[in-house]
Design a protein around this motif. Structure first.
Motif, mmCIF file in Angstrom:
data_model
loop_
_atom_site.group_PDB
_atom_site.id
_atom_site.type_symbol
_atom_site.label_atom_id
_atom_site.label_comp_id
_atom_site.label_asym_id
_atom_site.label_seq_id
_atom_site.Cartn_x
_atom_site.Cartn_y
_atom_site.Cartn_z
ATOM 1 N N SER A 77 0.810 -1.212 0.000
ATOM 2 C CA SER A 77 0.000 0.000 0.000
ATOM 3 C C SER A 77 0.845 1.265 0.000
ATOM 4 O O SER A 77 1.754 1.415 0.822
ATOM 5 C CB SER A 77 -0.924 0.018 1.219
ATOM 6 O OG SER A 77 -1.623 1.251 1.286
ATOM 7 N N ARG A 79 -1.239 3.974 -0.176
ATOM 8 C CA ARG A 79 -2.465 4.723 0.141
ATOM 9 C C ARG A 79 -3.465 4.776 -1.005
ATOM 10 O O ARG A 79 -4.488 5.432 -0.880
ATOM 11 C CB ARG A 79 -2.151 6.150 0.612
ATOM 12 C CG ARG A 79 -1.358 6.242 1.882
ATOM 13 C CD ARG A 79 -1.068 7.689 2.240
ATOM 14 N NE ARG A 79 -2.304 8.434 2.487
ATOM 15 C CZ ARG A 79 -2.849 8.640 3.692
ATOM 16 N NH1 ARG A 79 -2.260 8.148 4.762
ATOM 17 N NH2 ARG A 79 -3.957 9.348 3.816
ATOM 18 N N PHE A 80 -3.221 4.064 -2.113
ATOM 19 C CA PHE A 80 -4.170 4.069 -3.226
ATOM 20 C C PHE A 80 -4.511 2.639 -3.636
ATOM 21 O O PHE A 80 -3.629 1.864 -4.013
ATOM 22 C CB PHE A 80 -3.590 4.804 -4.445
ATOM 23 C CG PHE A 80 -3.537 6.283 -4.275
ATOM 24 C CD1 PHE A 80 -4.614 7.087 -4.642
ATOM 25 C CD2 PHE A 80 -2.411 6.886 -3.719
ATOM 26 C CE1 PHE A 80 -4.572 8.465 -4.466
ATOM 27 C CE2 PHE A 80 -2.355 8.261 -3.534
ATOM 28 C CZ PHE A 80 -3.442 9.051 -3.911
ATOM 29 N N SER A 81 -5.806 2.310 -3.561
ATOM 30 C CA SER A 81 -6.277 1.046 -4.132
ATOM 31 C C SER A 81 -6.942 1.360 -5.468
ATOM 32 O O SER A 81 -7.562 2.416 -5.638
ATOM 33 C CB SER A 81 -7.267 0.348 -3.197
ATOM 34 O OG SER A 81 -8.435 1.138 -3.020
ATOM 35 N N TRP A 90 -2.526 -2.171 -6.058
ATOM 36 C CA TRP A 90 -2.039 -1.036 -5.302
ATOM 37 C C TRP A 90 -1.466 -0.056 -6.319
ATOM 38 O O TRP A 90 -0.621 -0.428 -7.136
ATOM 39 C CB TRP A 90 -0.922 -1.445 -4.328
ATOM 40 C CG TRP A 90 -1.318 -2.322 -3.189
ATOM 41 C CD1 TRP A 90 -0.844 -3.576 -2.925
ATOM 42 C CD2 TRP A 90 -2.249 -2.015 -2.142
ATOM 43 N NE1 TRP A 90 -1.413 -4.071 -1.788
ATOM 44 C CE2 TRP A 90 -2.285 -3.139 -1.284
ATOM 45 C CE3 TRP A 90 -3.050 -0.898 -1.855
ATOM 46 C CZ2 TRP A 90 -3.092 -3.171 -0.151
ATOM 47 C CZ3 TRP A 90 -3.862 -0.940 -0.738
ATOM 48 C CH2 TRP A 90 -3.874 -2.057 0.107
ATOM 49 N N CYS A 93 1.048 5.784 -6.272
ATOM 50 C CA CYS A 93 0.828 7.166 -5.849
ATOM 51 C C CYS A 93 -0.402 7.678 -6.590
ATOM 52 O O CYS A 93 -1.034 6.923 -7.351
ATOM 53 C CB CYS A 93 2.042 8.033 -6.192
ATOM 54 S SG CYS A 93 2.495 7.978 -7.941
ATOM 55 N N ALA A 94 -0.729 8.942 -6.415
ATOM 56 C CA ALA A 94 -1.864 9.520 -7.133
ATOM 57 C C ALA A 94 -1.660 9.416 -8.642
ATOM 58 O O ALA A 94 -2.563 9.020 -9.391
ATOM 59 C CB ALA A 94 -2.046 10.981 -6.724
ATOM 60 N N ALA A 97 -1.942 5.680 -9.720
ATOM 61 C CA ALA A 97 -3.305 5.158 -9.612
ATOM 62 C C ALA A 97 -4.167 5.622 -10.783
ATOM 63 O O ALA A 97 -4.936 4.849 -11.354
ATOM 64 C CB ALA A 97 -3.928 5.578 -8.283
ATOM 65 N N THR A 114 -8.753 6.367 -1.802
ATOM 66 C CA THR A 114 -7.681 6.793 -0.907
ATOM 67 C C THR A 114 -8.299 7.552 0.256
ATOM 68 O O THR A 114 -9.535 7.690 0.339
ATOM 69 C CB THR A 114 -6.660 7.682 -1.657
ATOM 70 O OG1 THR A 114 -5.522 7.901 -0.825
ATOM 71 C CG2 THR A 114 -7.265 9.023 -2.052
ATOM 72 N N THR A 115 -7.471 8.052 1.157
ATOM 73 C CA THR A 115 -7.930 8.929 2.229
ATOM 74 C C THR A 115 -7.053 10.170 2.263
ATOM 75 O O THR A 115 -5.870 10.125 1.929
ATOM 76 C CB THR A 115 -7.879 8.244 3.609
ATOM 77 O OG1 THR A 115 -6.541 7.782 3.848
ATOM 78 C CG2 THR A 115 -8.850 7.077 3.669
ATOM 79 N N CYS A 116 -7.613 11.272 2.660
ATOM 80 C CA CYS A 116 -6.869 12.526 2.762
ATOM 81 C C CYS A 116 -5.812 12.390 3.857
ATOM 82 O O CYS A 116 -6.137 12.016 4.988
ATOM 83 C CB CYS A 116 -7.823 13.669 3.088
ATOM 84 S SG CYS A 116 -6.996 15.256 3.404
ATOM 85 N N GLN A 160 0.059 12.623 -3.006
ATOM 86 C CA GLN A 160 -1.207 12.268 -2.378
ATOM 87 C C GLN A 160 -2.323 13.207 -2.822
ATOM 88 O O GLN A 160 -2.076 14.269 -3.403
ATOM 89 C CB GLN A 160 -1.062 12.311 -0.848
ATOM 90 C CG GLN A 160 0.007 11.395 -0.298
ATOM 91 C CD GLN A 160 -0.324 9.921 -0.436
ATOM 92 O OE1 GLN A 160 -1.504 9.558 -0.510
ATOM 93 N NE2 GLN A 160 0.679 9.071 -0.477
#
Length: 234
Positions: A77, A79-81, A90, A93-94, A97, A114-116, A160
């Motif tokens: 991870s 932070r992006f699925s 995975w 990154c932004a 993804a 993702t989450t902030c 992100q």
């Protein structure tokens, strides 16, 4: 996602590169190194040398001798699925993804989640290869392109998507980081759309730095952050 640098690799390393990318594109995961080496007819020593060659040429990022990033795919991870019709990835990154539906032909539309980093608000978008997703969230890239290597994993971990300028400002204050480049979702989508073209084919050659600069300009980016001289960032 990193700034491209051209470095020739051996035919053996290219075979391994293509196998790694093919497996990640199709399954979202990699075989063990022993299984992948056996599939390619490589000894353990040959596999290790070829993998090191790929890392040196910036085709993969290693951690403890294992692949963690083969852009736009990750093996853990960041932070992006990215959920496609048949595969869950995975995203590194932004940028990565948003690139997957452009690169993987069988997944022209995916759900990126993702989450902030500032407030932990959950965000999800249907990202397609046809048009940018709706949304007023903002992507923040911390590390300038010229500084992405040698620690590309750190650079990826800091590309992100935030709720707003306020969330970016709060995160920067909390972490002590300096503001980098801020992109709308539309600009992020344009950046991702063709950056990895050809990466699932073989042989594959990375862009020369001048070609990367031309690409950044073509999607509306400017400024020193992107290696394009002084001025406002994209």
């Amino acid at each position: 996602m990193p700034k491209e640098t051209a470095m020739p690799i051996s035919p053996r390393a290219e075979r391994l590169r293509h196998a790694i990318y093919t497996q990640l594109a199709e399954h979202g995961t990699l075989q063990t190194r022993d299984a992948l080496a056996a599939e390619l007819g490589l000894t353990s020593a040959e596999y290790k040398l070829a993998l090191a060659e790929l890392a040196d040429a910036h085709h993969v990022v290693l951690d403890g001798g294992e692949v963690v990033l083969a852009h736009p795919f990750a093996t853990r991870s960041f932070r992006f699925s990215v959920m496609g019709p048949r595969t869950l990835w995975w995203g590194g990154c932004a940028w990565d993804a948003f690139a997957i539906p452009h690169l993987v032909r069988g997944s022209p539309a995916v759900l990126v989640a993702t989450t902030c980093p500032a407030c932990a608000t959950a965000h999800a978008w249907t990202v397609t290869n046809e048009a940018p997703p709706a949304g007023d969230q903002l992507a923040h890239f911390l590390v300038p392109t010229a500084q992405i290597w040698p620690d590309a994993a750190h650079a990826c971990a800091n590309q992100q998507i935030f709720c707003s300028e306020q969330c970016i400002a709060e995160w920067l204050e909390r972490t002590g980081n300096t503001r980098g480049s801020v992109l709308s979702l539309t600009t992020l989508w344009r950046l991702a759309a063709h950056w990895y073209e050809g990466r699932l084919g073989t042989p594959y050659e990375r862009r020369e730095p001048t070609q990367a600069a031309d690409y950044f300009r073509s999607v509306g980016l400017s400024g020193g952050f992107w290696g394009l001289g002084a001025g406002a960032e994209g």
